[in-house]
Design a protein around this motif. Structure first.
Motif, PDB file in Angstrom:
ATOM      1  N   HIS A 212     109.330 151.906  76.266  1.00  0.00           N
ATOM      2  CA  HIS A 212     109.212 153.284  75.781  1.00  0.00           C
ATOM      3  C   HIS A 212     107.825 153.526  75.216  1.00  0.00           C
ATOM      4  O   HIS A 212     107.256 152.680  74.545  1.00  0.00           O
TER       5      HIS A 212
ATOM      6  N   GLN B  80     110.231 160.305  72.724  1.00  0.00           N
ATOM      7  CA  GLN B  80     109.878 159.103  73.464  1.00  0.00           C
ATOM      8  C   GLN B  80     109.842 159.374  74.955  1.00  0.00           C
ATOM      9  O   GLN B  80     110.512 160.271  75.461  1.00  0.00           O
TER      10      GLN B  80
ATOM     11  N   CYS C 112     114.701 160.830  76.960  1.00  0.00           N
ATOM     12  CA  CYS C 112     113.248 160.738  77.088  1.00  0.00           C
ATOM     13  C   CYS C 112     112.691 162.072  77.587  1.00  0.00           C
ATOM     14  O   CYS C 112     113.313 162.752  78.401  1.00  0.00           O
TER      15      CYS C 112
END
Length: 165
Positions: A77, A86, A121
Motif C-alpha cells: 500500500h 491508501q 483503495c
C-alpha cells in the motif's frame, strides 16, 4: 475463487513464511524475463524480514495451477495525498513462461483489483517496461500510462551522498 478458476485448476493463495525461497525463485524469474538479473540482491533473509517480519512492507500471493506454483504477485500500500486514502501498488505480477496463455495473469490482476476494492483503495498503480507486451493487457482493462509523469529512483548507494549535500 471464481467458478472458472475452480474448473481450470487455478488457485490463488497468500504466501506464508515457509514460501520465502519460492518468492525468491519467482523474483529471479521475473528479473531474468526483464533482463535485469544482475540487479537482484534480495536474499531469503531480507525477504523474510521485509515481508513477514515485525513490520511487513509487502504482501505476496501465488497462482497455482493444479497445485503447481505458476505465478506470483507482490504488492503493497502507498498513499495519495490528493485522493486522501491508501493506494494499492503492484510491484510485480509474473507468470512462468510455461503457464502463459491460460488466464493466470488475468486472474492475478483481477485479484489485485478485488483486493484494492475490498481495502477501499483510491487507486491502483504499477509500472511496466516500455517493451513489455503486458502493456496491451493492462490497457484492455482500462489502464493507461500517466501522462506527464516520470518515475525517478534513488538507490541506497546514493543515500549517503545525498545527505551530504
Amino acid at each position: 475463487m471464481t467458478e472458472n478458476e475452480k474448473k481450470s485448476g487455478l488457485n490463488i493463495r497468500i504466501a506464508e513464511k515457509e514460501d520465502v525461497s519460492l518468492i525468491l525463485d519467482f523474483i529471479k524469474g521475473i528479473a531474468e524475463f526483464e533482463k535485469l538479473s544482475h540487479m537482484v540482491t534480495a536474499t531469503e533473509e531480507t525477504l523474510l524480514e521485509s515481508m513477514f517480519g515485525e513490520r511487513p512492507y509487502a504482501e505476496v500471493f501465488f497462482a497455482e495451477m493444479d497445485g503447481v506454483p505458476a505465478g506470483f504477485t507482490v504488492f503493497f500500500h502507498n498513499f495519495s495525498t490528493f485522493v486522501g486514502k491508501q493506494g494499492f501498488y503492484i510491484e510485480d505480477i509474473y507468470v512462468k513462461p510455461e503457464f502463459r496463455g491460460k488466464g493466470i495473469g488475468k486472474a492475478m490482476f483481477l485479484h489485485c483489483v478485488k483486493l484494492a476494492k475490498e481495502r477501499n483503495c483510491g487507486r491502483m498503480e504499477w509500472t511496466v517496461l516500455d517493451w513489455n507486451p503486458a502493456r496491451e493487457f493492462y490497457e484492455y482493462f482500462g489502464a493507461g500510462p500517466v501522462e506527464g509523469w516520470h518515475i525517478y529512483r534513488m538507490t541506497e548507494d546514493k543515500f549517503e551522498s545525498a545527505l551530504e549535500k
